[in-house]
Motif scaffolding. Sequence first.
Motif, PDB file in Angstrom:
ATOM      1  N   LEU A  82       2.217 -15.997 -15.168  1.00 46.79           N
ATOM      2  CA  LEU A  82       2.845 -14.797 -15.728  1.00 46.79           C
ATOM      3  C   LEU A  82       2.551 -14.626 -17.213  1.00 46.79           C
ATOM      4  N   LEU A  83       2.443 -15.728 -17.926  1.00 46.05           N
ATOM      5  CA  LEU A  83       2.303 -15.676 -19.387  1.00 46.05           C
ATOM      6  C   LEU A  83       0.865 -15.791 -19.869  1.00 46.05           C
ATOM      7  N   THR A  84      -0.087 -15.805 -18.960  1.00 47.74           N
ATOM      8  CA  THR A  84      -1.482 -15.933 -19.367  1.00 47.74           C
ATOM      9  C   THR A  84      -1.960 -14.701 -20.139  1.00 47.74           C
ATOM     10  N   THR A  85      -2.734 -14.953 -21.194  1.00 45.89           N
ATOM     11  CA  THR A  85      -3.312 -13.859 -21.994  1.00 45.89           C
ATOM     12  C   THR A  85      -4.812 -14.017 -22.204  1.00 45.89           C
ATOM     13  N   GLY A  86      -5.366 -15.191 -21.868  1.00 50.40           N
ATOM     14  CA  GLY A  86      -6.795 -15.431 -22.060  1.00 50.40           C
ATOM     15  C   GLY A  86      -7.199 -15.661 -23.496  1.00 50.40           C
ATOM     16  N   ALA A  87      -6.233 -15.978 -24.364  1.00 54.95           N
ATOM     17  CA  ALA A  87      -6.523 -16.083 -25.799  1.00 54.95           C
ATOM     18  C   ALA A  87      -7.480 -17.227 -26.130  1.00 54.95           C
ATOM     19  N   TYR A  88      -7.256 -18.414 -25.570  1.00 52.30           N
ATOM     20  CA  TYR A  88      -8.046 -19.576 -25.963  1.00 52.30           C
ATOM     21  C   TYR A  88      -9.475 -19.517 -25.452  1.00 52.30           C
ATOM     22  N   ALA A  89      -9.667 -18.954 -24.279  1.00 53.43           N
ATOM     23  CA  ALA A  89     -11.016 -18.862 -23.720  1.00 53.43           C
ATOM     24  C   ALA A  89     -11.720 -17.570 -24.128  1.00 53.43           C
ATOM     25  N   TRP A 115     -10.252 -11.354 -18.718  1.00 57.80           N
ATOM     26  CA  TRP A 115      -9.730 -11.174 -17.358  1.00 57.80           C
ATOM     27  C   TRP A 115      -8.228 -10.900 -17.363  1.00 57.80           C
ATOM     28  N   ALA A 116      -7.436 -11.726 -18.045  1.00 57.48           N
ATOM     29  CA  ALA A 116      -5.971 -11.607 -18.002  1.00 57.48           C
ATOM     30  C   ALA A 116      -5.508 -10.243 -18.510  1.00 57.48           C
ATOM     31  N   LYS A 117      -6.112  -9.779 -19.607  1.00 57.69           N
ATOM     32  CA  LYS A 117      -5.689  -8.498 -20.164  1.00 57.69           C
ATOM     33  C   LYS A 117      -6.162  -7.327 -19.317  1.00 57.69           C
ATOM     34  N   SER A 118      -7.233  -7.529 -18.590  1.00 62.13           N
ATOM     35  CA  SER A 118      -7.730  -6.463 -17.723  1.00 62.13           C
ATOM     36  C   SER A 118      -6.949  -6.359 -16.424  1.00 62.13           C
TER      37      SER A 118
END
Length: 546
Positions: free
Chosen positions: A305-312, A316-319
């Motif tokens: 639920l809290l994934t944002t894809g920031a570190y990688a 994908w997460a924001k899309s």
Amino acid sequence: MIEKKSTKIRKITFWPAFILLFGSLVYSIVNKEGFYAMASAANTWVLNNLGWTYSLTSFLCLTTIAAAYFSPLGNVILGGKDAKPILSKTNWATITLCTAMAAGALFWGIVEPIYHMAAPPVGMEPNSWESAKFAMETMVLHWSIHPYSLYTLPVIAFAFAFFNMRKPFSVTSQLGVLTDKFHIKTEEKNVFPQILDTVLLFAMGLGILGVICTGTLNMGGALKEITGIQSKAAAWLIILGFVTVCFIVSSISGIHKGIKLLSNLNVAVYIVLLALIFILGPTAFMIDGTVEAVGGTLSDLPAKLLTTGAYASDPWAKSWTVFYAGSWGSWAPISACFLARLGVGYKVKDLIKINFGIPIIFNIVWSGVFSNLAINYQLTGKLDLIHILNTEGAEATIYAIFREMPGAKIIVVLFFAALLLSMITAMDSTTNSIAALSTTGISPEEQEAPVFLKIMWGTIFAVLSYIMLTIAGIDGIKMVSNLGGLPNIFIIAGGIVCVLIIACNVDKYNLVDRKAESGEEDLEGETGNEKQSGRIGAEKEGSVIE
């Protein structure tokens, strides 16, 4: 005897929202490229800078719903201890399911897992068993726990405020505890609630576009499958015209007439279609895959639920997950105004079961059948759905699968019927809520807004949807609907605070039961222009509609 109130347009609410939507239409006609560029830039900025608020709010909604269920708030009867239900639980559940599910799960239930298999997050091999497992876990998240957390929290906030705190029919009532604390006037004719409602009406309008357009694309695929007519502008115009007429007629018939019958029929079609696909498809794989996906989702739920894809630096997460939160957020606060009214006479626990528990279970089953069907065909090589998706489009993928199944024509007809009924029932409830928020004097005794408002809102949504389809395709739809969720996410966050405060001190805020126990004529917090006599489950002498 309850005096019937006259209804008048809330000018500060209605006209700005209408003008903004009409202005969007004009702008998109005059400068198509500029409209698309503006929507694209705005969407990118929102996802990059404020996407985290979507993820965090969804997670907090889930935890707050659980807290409300097990707190004293869960045992409170909406409308007070003497309130009578206006719907049986069966009819309540079918209307709620069809209103929230809409056409989205029908379309994306098959197509979305193929997107995730074709382009999974960074570090995962496309078109592999790992991407297949990830795709199914994502479907469990995206079409059950994630959306219904965002849908249910505002329903709790509005239902308690409307029925038990005696707040007016306005989205602002979801913030009733906070507005009372800061002495903000929230009666129908005050400026603040009208301004807030107009912002949310505009946001809701943007969200509706996504649902109408997705359904139109899907029916365009069905039309091509049945008649050979291409899913292009002319076909979309015919489809939108037909659907618009149908849902306007249904909406005019009233909350407890057309929508109740349509919802019962809709769920019956869902069940028949599910059973048919389950029997004719890879049954064992569907069961095994669903069990494994549910386990994988629940074991890692907070992270998902809290994934944002920031570190990688992975988009994908924001899309997908973050975008969906914004898209559903564009519906939630105003849909809550409709869904909450159906729960009068029942406990808050029942409200959570009907709006959260049952839809989650149903949509896990739905994804378990349809998503696993698509995944199985791709993994086994029966169909190259990734190639079909890339070359023919999302809607063609669905009917390519159906063509491979026994009884393909029957399946297509049932799927088309489910899609049509879903769109009509969703538009029925939405148009009802939007038109009601545009007028004064709406109460449980007089729930229907003027007919001309329903027709006007329905028509402009259909026209705007056609513009979106012919300009930007599905990517443009996603961008526009996501923008509609931005202001609503902050309303939902405020609703979280209010529900938690109420749950910690139910007796203080449950004005209806306090009044009944003390025999007081009036209590602080009751709006000056709207008394509660007759509001508490008083439709048709409190009879349950079977």
